[in-house]
Design an enzyme around this catalytic site. Structure first.
Site, PDB file in Angstrom:
ATOM      1  N   SER A  14      46.680 -34.420 -18.182  1.00 18.29           N
ATOM      2  CA  SER A  14      45.493 -35.084 -17.575  1.00 18.29           C
ATOM      3  C   SER A  14      44.965 -36.181 -18.197  1.00 18.29           C
ATOM      4  O   SER A  14      45.651 -36.867 -19.122  1.00 18.29           O
ATOM      5  CB  SER A  14      44.725 -33.896 -17.282  1.00 18.29           C
ATOM      6  OG  SER A  14      43.906 -33.415 -18.310  1.00 18.29           O
ATOM      7  N   ASP A 183      32.069 -39.268 -24.061  1.00 21.39           N
ATOM      8  CA  ASP A 183      31.351 -39.077 -23.013  1.00 21.39           C
ATOM      9  C   ASP A 183      31.033 -37.642 -22.776  1.00 21.39           C
ATOM     10  O   ASP A 183      30.716 -37.189 -22.109  1.00 21.39           O
ATOM     11  CB  ASP A 183      31.678 -39.584 -21.618  1.00 21.39           C
ATOM     12  CG  ASP A 183      33.223 -39.136 -21.379  1.00 21.39           C
ATOM     13  OD1 ASP A 183      33.955 -38.382 -22.009  1.00 21.39           O
ATOM     14  OD2 ASP A 183      33.901 -39.599 -20.415  1.00 21.39           O
ATOM     15  N   HIS A 186      36.030 -36.895 -22.964  1.00 22.24           N
ATOM     16  CA  HIS A 186      37.142 -37.737 -23.317  1.00 22.24           C
ATOM     17  C   HIS A 186      37.045 -38.081 -24.808  1.00 22.24           C
ATOM     18  O   HIS A 186      36.046 -38.233 -25.309  1.00 22.24           O
ATOM     19  CB  HIS A 186      37.246 -39.063 -22.570  1.00 22.24           C
ATOM     20  CG  HIS A 186      37.409 -38.589 -20.879  1.00 22.24           C
ATOM     21  ND1 HIS A 186      36.397 -38.797 -20.109  1.00 22.24           N
ATOM     22  CD2 HIS A 186      38.555 -37.917 -20.529  1.00 22.24           C
ATOM     23  CE1 HIS A 186      36.931 -38.297 -18.746  1.00 22.24           C
ATOM     24  NE2 HIS A 186      38.094 -37.767 -19.153  1.00 22.24           N
TER      25      HIS A 186
END
Length: 222
Positions: A14, A183, A186
């Site tokens: 992902s 964040d 990530h």
């Protein structure tokens, strides 16, 4: 196809995979280390879960392809482990279904060729406060990430697949919560360095023949 032909490494996952070629990302780090030794391909799909990954296995990794990857590094679990939404939408996948999806991925990859090696990366922890502040979301917890990570490692042990528990690896860094993310989810440069270090450790210690550790691979036109 361009030559000479090198070993092919595929990063499949992902957003942590999709963004891995960004500045100081772990995919970029590996590509630099393996320059002139292996070609590294990114198949990263931001927001995806293991269920979506299973649906595209035959397209991303066709079994009848003449050239199969030497190594596939798989990352799914971060989105699967998000809290379920009341409307049933969103990327959440229940833990038992996640494990079975990862089993299907492992079986498919192991059947590509006798020399295709596989490493599973688990979900890392998250900084819940940073996620809320930066992304305005409150649907991820380190506790759930750890549960999915541990289940992934258990599956890998059962199937004889190399696994890297990123939850455990990150927590070895005392300041992981404030240094490893951009964040809360990530990866920062610090987080990516941990991922790359753990992958290189597995590649160095694996008793695979041929070895896929960078020092063991010939340098092209040396």
């Amino acid at each position: 196809m361009v030559g000479p032909r090198r070993p092919q490494f595929v990063l499949f996952g992902s957003s942590i995979v999709q963004f891995s070629f960004g500045e100081e990302g772990w995919g970029a780090i590996l590509t630099d280390i393996y320059a002139r030794r292996a070609d590294i391909f990114v198949r990263g799909y931001s927001g995806w879960n293991s269920k979506q990954a299973v649906q595209v296995l035959d397209q991303v990794f066709p079994k009848d392809d003449a050239v199969q990857p030497s190594l596939v590094i798989v990352y799914f679990g971060g989105n699967d482990s998000k809290h379920p939404r009341p409307d049933g939408l969103g990327p959440h996948v229940p833990l038992p279904e996640y494990v079975e999806n990862m089993r299907k991925i492992a079986i498919h990859l192991k059947n590509l060729s006798d020399t295709t090696r596989v490493i599973f990366l688990t979900a890392p922890p998250v900084n819940e406060a940073q996620i809320l502040q930066v992304l305005g979301e409150d649907d991820r917890t380190t506790e759930l990430c750890q549960k999915y990570a541990d289940a992934c490692v258990e599956l890998c042990q059962e199937m004889g697949i190399k696994a890297i528990n990123l939850c455990n690896a990150f927590k070895q860094n005392y300041h992981w919560m404030t240094t490893c993310f951009t964040d809360g989810v990530h990866l920062s440069a610090t987080g990516s360095k941990i991922v790359a270090k753990e992958i290189l450790k597995v590649l160095k210690e694996a008793d695979w023949k041929p070895s896929l550790y960078w020092e063991a691979l010939p340098m092209e036109f040396a």
